[in-house]
Scaffold this motif. Structure first.
Motif, mmCIF file in Angstrom:
data_model
loop_
_atom_site.group_PDB
_atom_site.id
_atom_site.type_symbol
_atom_site.label_atom_id
_atom_site.label_comp_id
_atom_site.label_asym_id
_atom_site.label_seq_id
_atom_site.Cartn_x
_atom_site.Cartn_y
_atom_site.Cartn_z
ATOM 1 N N SER A 40 0.986 -1.521 0.257
ATOM 2 C CA SER A 40 -0.360 -0.105 -0.187
ATOM 3 C C SER A 40 0.931 0.961 -0.162
ATOM 4 O O SER A 40 1.828 1.554 0.425
ATOM 5 N N GLY A 41 0.321 2.159 -0.113
ATOM 6 C CA GLY A 41 1.288 3.345 -0.504
ATOM 7 C C GLY A 41 2.265 3.933 -1.268
ATOM 8 O O GLY A 41 1.465 2.791 -2.490
ATOM 9 N N GLY A 42 2.685 4.282 -1.495
ATOM 10 C CA GLY A 42 3.553 4.899 -2.647
ATOM 11 C C GLY A 42 4.506 3.865 -3.064
ATOM 12 O O GLY A 42 5.063 3.708 -4.469
ATOM 13 N N GLY A 43 4.667 2.705 -2.308
ATOM 14 C CA GLY A 43 5.364 1.873 -3.237
ATOM 15 C C GLY A 43 5.090 0.688 -3.390
ATOM 16 O O GLY A 43 4.940 -0.742 -3.893
ATOM 17 N N TRP A 241 13.178 5.219 -7.612
ATOM 18 C CA TRP A 241 12.401 4.184 -8.364
ATOM 19 C C TRP A 241 10.722 4.135 -7.856
ATOM 20 O O TRP A 241 10.390 5.457 -6.928
ATOM 21 N N GLY A 242 10.187 3.431 -7.678
ATOM 22 C CA GLY A 242 8.471 3.595 -7.814
ATOM 23 C C GLY A 242 8.193 4.659 -8.621
ATOM 24 O O GLY A 242 8.307 5.266 -9.430
ATOM 25 N N GLN A 243 6.853 5.197 -7.627
ATOM 26 C CA GLN A 243 6.489 6.288 -8.717
ATOM 27 C C GLN A 243 7.531 7.514 -7.912
ATOM 28 O O GLN A 243 6.560 8.347 -9.813
ATOM 29 N N ASP A 244 8.095 7.739 -7.518
ATOM 30 C CA ASP A 244 9.200 8.641 -7.745
ATOM 31 C C ASP A 244 10.122 8.751 -9.454
ATOM 32 O O ASP A 244 10.752 10.016 -9.335
ATOM 33 N N ILE A 245 10.492 7.957 -9.430
ATOM 34 C CA ILE A 245 11.087 8.063 -11.316
ATOM 35 C C ILE A 245 9.817 8.084 -11.314
ATOM 36 O O ILE A 245 9.751 9.134 -13.079
ATOM 37 N N ALA A 246 8.516 7.399 -11.803
ATOM 38 C CA ALA A 246 7.602 7.261 -13.007
ATOM 39 C C ALA A 246 7.221 9.149 -12.516
ATOM 40 O O ALA A 246 6.998 9.566 -13.857
ATOM 41 N N LEU A 247 6.638 10.027 -11.745
ATOM 42 C CA LEU A 247 6.288 10.802 -11.848
ATOM 43 C C LEU A 247 7.267 11.563 -11.938
ATOM 44 O O LEU A 247 7.202 13.509 -12.302
ATOM 45 N N LEU A 248 8.490 11.782 -11.368
ATOM 46 C CA LEU A 248 9.304 12.496 -12.357
ATOM 47 C C LEU A 248 9.834 13.216 -13.726
ATOM 48 O O LEU A 248 9.891 13.948 -14.488
ATOM 49 N N LEU A 249 9.512 11.432 -14.117
ATOM 50 C CA LEU A 249 9.947 11.562 -15.865
ATOM 51 C C LEU A 249 8.382 12.295 -16.255
ATOM 52 O O LEU A 249 8.558 12.935 -17.387
#
Lengths: 418, 310
Positions: A40-43, A241-249
């Motif tokens: 659950s959560g961002g990861g 990693w996780g949403q931190d790379i997807a949202l950054l891109l």
């Protein structure tokens, strides 16, 4: 009541006896593997997909006789990407009699589990637990904080950065680099090694930004992208990693940021879609231990079956495949699923890897050494089968590092059981 | 530099306006009913998921209209059949009710849509570049979000200041019992305000969903910031909520852009603070709103524009 249950069971046993003779698998004992990762959560986006890997691998193992003849069952535990919660969940797993544990997302969680398992084993000789780490890559786990009960299948940050920086060294268009990482143990370690290695290998490269941001909490990276843009960087290096790379891109795509990306995990959920949106063909790189499009036939078959089963989800973790197969071999060699016996067999094991080549589990620190690949993302070449997230774009190997060239020294002095 | 300032301002204002869409409802509900609605951010999340579900079936635009109305209806029902019953047991019971509700909504959302983020996309009609400035593009969808938020602010302002309904609401803000004495159906006003507040949060969810991430943790990520906004702005003050939303939006965005640390400002003597002396403003950006909260509570407990002492 209990008597009648036993009676029923015996009756059932008699009734099933002919069947049992016919298919011995029914009577197999179970061995459980506790999967402790964010669900659950961002990861969660990575944790859920990791779980699918292990479930798929458990089926593969079971079809081939299981772990030392015992059927494997994966039991998921949600650690919410939190070290305290990881320990609570590890304890919960052990309380349920699960003594094989695996975890991968978040080195802070990995350190907590490794320490917990080590202490638990000190207090409970004869009932040891063992921790298989498939993705937490802070070097400290196989150095200062190493443990006999921890085995790591993913290449550590320094190995990956050595590979990535060697590749960057020969790309003269890199002049200004921006570092952006998550603010926790792994991100800070990543920041340190990238600073050191880039400066050592290419002193002419200017590091124009060195950012740490909160882990898995940011939903809009637009302010960070504006900052990268303003810094004049031509390349970004990130361990996100996780949403931190997807949202950054995704934010980069929105702002039309034209830079090269050197990443560890751009292939994660949402990453490929965002890269396609940026239009940066073969300008986003990652470093990993395998690539489906160039893999041996058996691995391609595995990839096809996995994708068909889970609606197009990609095999992100060839290392999980290596992990489960090596654990199975160790259990078979030992003729036991006791953690102590498995650990003894895993040490110094050499094993043919999923993506070809040979892996070596170093005895000194329990780090697996394996060939590494630098890949770039862009339109699929003719004849290549695997795109990502339905984009029509796929990964292509741009550079290979031999396993022996990835070997790094260790400071690990582990306590071995007597 | 100018580029960074321009885009930080744009991003900050946008984030601030999004906060305001939620804070406006929350502050109205609080000042009227004396209840800090912990489930308010959950309505934002429901809005995003409803928007996603409708846009996947019919299209984004029907979702843009229908989803907030549905969320508003749910909000009204929650007030009518939940909060109103709990009301007689006092504020603590109401507070706990909304607290529990937030968890229930999160679990329900996970049951229906799973724990992973859903693929809520920007509609094709808005998926283009609005303008290009200093070689950086700005997506049209963000302009649309900004326009929606501004339109909503104007609408809310007009309703409250120019209509009879607004008059009653304003009166109920400061003198709830007197309004009831005058024969107005205060419970119905409560229900309407709660419903409209939920609908506004839902609308924020519908438009923020595609730009940010639609996932079950989105309510929990945003909730705490909302409380900061309404406390800093002054409880019950709509203008205060507006100012505080923009302030926090801008502060957070600009803080990210600042690389200076204490050591850069006061030199090597910052070493007495240890590692804290070398932490950059960008790194502590997420904490700044809470710091602001503490400072406001210490120096101006009524908030920037608040005047109620309750």
């Amino acid at each position: 009541m209990r008597n009648s249950v036993v009676g029923l069971a015996m009756l059932a046993g008699v009734a099933l006896a002919p069947v049992l003779v016919a298919s011995p698998t029914v009577a197999q004992e179970m061995v459980k593997l506790g999967y402790i990762d964010p669900l659950s959560g961002g990861g969660a986006s990575v944790g859920e997909i990791g779980l699918k890997h292990f479930q798929f691998l458990a089926e593969e193992l079971n079809a081939a006789g299981g772990l030392a003849g015992k059927k494997v069952e994966i039991v998921p535990f949600d650690n919410k990407t939190n070290p305290q919660e990881s320990v609570v969940q590890a304890q919960k797993a052990i309380d349920q009699g699960i003594r094989l544990l695996t975890q991968g997302n978040g080195s802070s969680n990995a350190a907590a589990i490794s320490e917990f398992v080590t202490k638990y084993n000190d207090r409970n000789p004869g009932k040891e637990a063992i921790y298989f780490n498939y993705a937490a890559i802070d070097p400290i786990l196989t150095n200062d904080k190493c443990s006999y009960w921890h085995f790591r299948w993913d290449a550590s940050t320094d190995i990956k950065m050595a590979a990535l920086s060697n590749f960057m060294k020969d790309r003269p268009n890199i002049k200004k680099v921006y570092l952006i990482n998550q603010d926790y143990s792994f991100g800070q370690g990543m920041r340190k090694v990238s600073n050191e290695m880039i400066k050592a290998k290419r002193p002419d490269i200017q590091i124009v930004g060195d950012e740490l941001h909160p882990l898995l909490k940011i939903t809009d990276f637009a302010p960070y992208i504006a900052k990268i843009k303003a810094s004049g960087a031509d390349s970004v290096v990130t361990g996100n990693w996780g949403q931190d790379i997807a949202l950054l891109l995704k934010a980069a795509a929105d702002a039309g940021l034209q830079v090269d990306w050197y990443t560890y995990y751009a292939g994660g959920a949402g990453g490929p879609t965002a890269i396609k949106q940026t239009g940066l063909s073969h300008r986003v790189f990652d470093v990993t231990e395998g690539n489906a499009n160039d893999a041996p036939e058996a691995a391609q078959k595995f990839e096809t079956a996995f994708r068909a089963r889970y609606g197009g989800v990609t095999v992100w973790y060839p290392r999980a495949v290596n992990q489960m197969r090596m654990v199975a071999k160790a259990a078979k060699d030992a003729g036991s699923v006791e953690p102590k016996a498995i650990a003894a067999k895993l040490e110094d094991m050499r094993f043919p890897l999923f993506d070809g080549g040979e892996g070596w589990m170093r005895k000194d620190d329990h780090q697996l050494f394996q060939p590494m690949y630098i890949r770039s993302f862009g339109p699929l070449d003719a004849g290549k089968k695997f795109d990502e997230e339905g984009t029509g774009w796929g990964w292509k190997v741009q550079g290979t590092v031999k396993a022996e060239d990835t070997i790094v020294p260790t400071t690990c002095k582990m306590e071995r059981p007597k | 530099m100018l580029e960074l300032i321009t885009f930080s301002t744009l991003n900050g204002v946008l984030y601030g306006m999004l906060l305001f869409m939620m804070a406006s409802g929350l502050t109205l509900i609080f000042s009227m009913m004396g209840v800090l609605n912990f489930a308010h951010a959950s309505f934002y999340m429901i809005g995003a998921y409803f928007g996603f579900e409708i846009s996947r079936r019919i299209g984004f635009w029907p979702g843009f209209i229908v989803a907030p109305l549905l969320v508003g209806a749910i909000g009204a029902l929650v007030e009518r059949y939940g909060l109103r019953r709990v009301h007689k047991y006092g504020h603590v019971a109401e507070l706990l009710f909304t607290f529990g509700l937030a968890f229930i909504i999160e679990e329900l959302v996970q049951m229906f849509w799973g724990k992973l983020p859903v693929d809520y996309r920007v509609p094709p009609s808005l998926d283009f570049v609005a303008f290009r400035l200093f070689d950086t593009t700005y997506p049209a969808y963000r302009m649309f979000m900004l326009a929606t938020a501004v339109a909503m602010f104007v609408f809310l302002f007009l309703v409250l200041k120019r209509t009879r309904v607004g008059l009653i609401i304003q009166a109920a803000l400061t003198h709830p019992s007197m309004v009831a004495m005058l024969g107005h159906d205060v419970p119905r006003v409560f229900m309407a305000v709660f419903g409209v507040g939920a609908a506004l949060a839902g609308l924020a969810g519908v438009i923020a969903g595609p730009a940010l991430v639609t996932q079950p943790s989105m309510a929990a990520l945003l909730g705490p910031i909302l409380f900061v906004v309404i406390v800093v702005g002054g409880l019950g003050s709509l203008a205060g909520a507006f100012v505080a939303s923009l302030l926090i939006g801008l502060v957070q965005t600009f803080a990210v852009a600042i690389n200076a640390s204490l050591a850069d400002v006061i030199g090597p003597s910052a070493d007495i603070f240890g590692d804290l002396g070398r932490v950059t403003v960008a790194q502590i950006a997420p904490v700044i709103p809470y710091l602001l909260l503490v400072l406001v509570l210490v120096f101006r407990p009524t908030g920037l524009l608040g005047n109620r002492e309750s």
